[in-house]
Design an enzyme around this catalytic site. Structure first.
Site: not given
Length: 313
Positions: A11, A38, A70-72, A112, A135, A139, A160
């Protein structure tokens, strides 16, 4: 200037590529894990594989590196900490090492989650990190690895994050609103929802200032900053306003009942900081950049989704 966007399919990466000002750059190169974006071919990079990462850096030879990869998967990281550590912790160091040797600027995004959430005031950049999840640890390791290379860099901690595309809380809420009449949402975690468009605008403002600054003074601009919307809310109140805005625009026909619950009522593998509010004052003052209220970003994103939905009809 050649800019490399790592994690271009996510994103945040997509938001960078969509920004109109990037057309002024000499060359913008996108990189994804599978080399597809895409339906078109882009650079291929496996952020968990140092050799793959070094190879794409050598091929592209960028002067500006945007690390939006990133690994999220916060909960899954508890059982895949070594993978999270390679992507979030080791890869920024590899990027920084390359950048230091080639005099390239690195922009890296952190979170955060490097804090434990025990404070009741906004976290400042110089507050001591104390991650409470795998996580968060990964980071924080990435921040430290990049800084240790001595490469020109910005580390932007945010929180967020959401966008009109990708996997995020806003899109999940809109999907669930179509499926359920009642939702139970945590109301004792506090933060500042931040849309990717704000992150991109702030990043480009910092880069522009850095480029216009004589080389001897650039180091004073570099370092770690908090880049988040202004204002504070909870997940419950965020969801409630999402539904209200979506209903007002016609994006949703009906709005589910939103029931507030405590963190303990929503068990998860990873602990979340109860207080994820970051102090963005330093960034605003250093780069003369105003951070809008989180509600402004939400309204902008809802309106964008509504416009996209109408175009597809």
């Amino acid at each position: 200037m050649t800019m490399l966007v790592l994690g271009a399919g996510g994103q945040l990466g997509r938001s960078f590529l969509a920004h109109s000002s990037l057309a002024a750059l000499d060359h913008v190169v996108a990189a994804t894990r599978d080399g597809q974006l895409d339906g078109r071919r882009v650079e291929t990079v496996d952020m968990a594989d140092g050799a793959s990462l070094r190879a794409v850096l050598d091929r592209v030879s960028p002067s500006l590196i945007i690390n939006a990869a990133a690994y999220t998967a916060v909960d899954r990281a508890e059982s895949e900490e070594s993978l999270a550590a390679r992507i979030n912790g080791e890869a920024p160091g590899i990027i920084g090492d390359w950048a230091a040797r080639h005099d390239a600027l690195v922009v890296h995004f952190s979170t955060d989650y490097v804090f434990d959430g025990a404070l009741t005031r906004p976290y400042r950049v110089d507050d001591a990190p104390n991650p409470i999840s795998a996580y968060g640890r990964s980071k924080l390791a990435g921040e430290r690895a990049l800084a240790a290379t001595g490469a020109p860099h910005f580390i932007f901690r945010t929180a967020w994050v959401y966008a009109a595309q990708g996997n995020n809380f806003l899109r999940s809420m809109l999907r669930l609103a179509e499926e359920r009449t009642e939702l139970r949402i945590v109301n004792d975690q506090f933060g500042s929802p931040t849309c990717t468009s704000l992150l991109v605008e702030a990043t480009l403002a910092a880069i522009d200032r850095w480029r216009r600054t004589p080389v001897p003074g650039r180091g004073e601009l570099e370092g770690t900053y908090h880049v988040v919307s202004s204002g504070i809310t909870t997940w419950h109140d965020f969801a409630t306003l999402i539904f209200q805005k979506a209903r007002a625009t016609g994006l949703l026909k009906t709005v589910p009942t939103v029931i507030p619950i405590g963190t303990g009522d929503y068990p998860a593998a990873a602990r979340r900081p109860a207080w994820s509010v970051l102090d963005n004052t330093t960034f605003c003052q250093r780069f003369d950049f105003a951070m809008p209220d989180w509600r402004d970003g939400l309204e902008e994103t809802i309106n964008k989704l509504y416009a996209e939905a109408n175009r597809s009809c």
